[in-house]
Enzyme design. Structure first.
Site, short mmCIF file in Angstrom:
data_model
loop_
_atom_site.label_atom_id
_atom_site.label_comp_id
_atom_site.label_asym_id
_atom_site.label_seq_id
_atom_site.Cartn_x
_atom_site.Cartn_y
_atom_site.Cartn_z
N ILE A 37 47.49 70.24 6.58
CA ILE A 37 47.84 69.50 5.37
C ILE A 37 48.90 70.28 4.60
O ILE A 37 48.95 71.50 4.65
CB ILE A 37 46.58 69.24 4.51
CG1 ILE A 37 46.90 68.35 3.30
CG2 ILE A 37 45.91 70.53 4.09
CD1 ILE A 37 45.65 67.86 2.55
N CYS A 38 49.78 69.53 3.92
CA CYS A 38 50.76 70.12 3.02
C CYS A 38 51.69 71.08 3.78
O CYS A 38 52.23 70.74 4.81
CB CYS A 38 50.03 70.81 1.87
SG CYS A 38 51.08 71.37 0.51
N GLY A 39 51.87 72.29 3.27
CA GLY A 39 52.79 73.23 3.86
C GLY A 39 52.49 73.58 5.30
O GLY A 39 53.40 73.97 6.05
#
Length: 203
Positions: A104-106
């Site tokens: 998730i995300c970065g």
């Protein structure tokens, strides 16, 4: 139940985004999974919210065959250097032997740099965030809250509930109507969804 299921491994590192995995890990634990934290070393790490985490094991000691799933949260460190690249390489090793990975995300950018999104449908915060990595998978980017493709789950930073939904579905914790109700309860505060979960013994 814990004795019959391999643990889920949650990656932890300095600056980790501590809001992104709580729904997933809490409900995995309630379903009988042991959640173990894995870090660059066994030294404590500090989340972006200031939480201090004592890891259960170092990344060098993690083997795919001992795990049900590797969860990679976002962190500032994904975009400020190569400190977390070993986690992306570990994700490659997991996927190569059929053990799922959730990013998730970065962490999605880390997997993009590793080439793991070049041939899989995926999502992230926004398409140009991943495009900035120079990866070759732009045509497979999907505008969705979360995407699962061949054992790899991806999501953006604003979708921790959808991220958890994909994880719980992939591991068979909840399915069908119950999984949908779980998502509607935690994402939409839908009171009717609670009745479905209660009836299924999942509330």
């Amino acid at each position: 139940m814990n004795g019959t299921r391999k643990p889920v491994h949650l990656a932890v590192y300095d600056t980790l985004a501590d809001w992104e995995t709580g729904h997933a890990t809490a409900h995995l634990a309630r379903a009988g999974y042991t959640v173990r934290t894995v870090a660059p070393t066994t030294a404590p790490v500090t989340s972006i919210g200031g939480l201090r985490v004592q890891p259960d094991l170092a990344l060098a000691d993690l083997r795919p065959e001992d795990s049900s799933l590797l969860v990679l949260p976002g962190a500032d460190l994904w975009d400020t250097g190569d400190d977390l690249a070993p986690f992306a390489r570990t994700a490659r090793a997991f996927l190569a032997v059929g053990v799922p990975v959730a990013a998730i995300c970065g962490a999605t950018a880390g997997l993009a740099r590793e080439g793991l999104l070049d041939d899989r449908r995926h999502t992230s915060a926004v398409s140009f965030y991943l495009a900035a990595t120079g990866y070759a998978g732009g045509e497979r980017y999907v505008e969705a809250d979360a995407v699962t493709d061949r054992g790899l789950i991806t999501a953006g930073p604003t979708e921790p509930v959808a991220f958890a939904r994909e994880i719980l579905g992939l591991l068979g914790v909840y399915e069908g109507e119950v999984l949908d109700a779980w998502y509607r309860l935690f994402h939409d505060s839908d009171p009717e969804a609670y009745a479905v979960l209660e009836k299924a013994g999942a509330a």
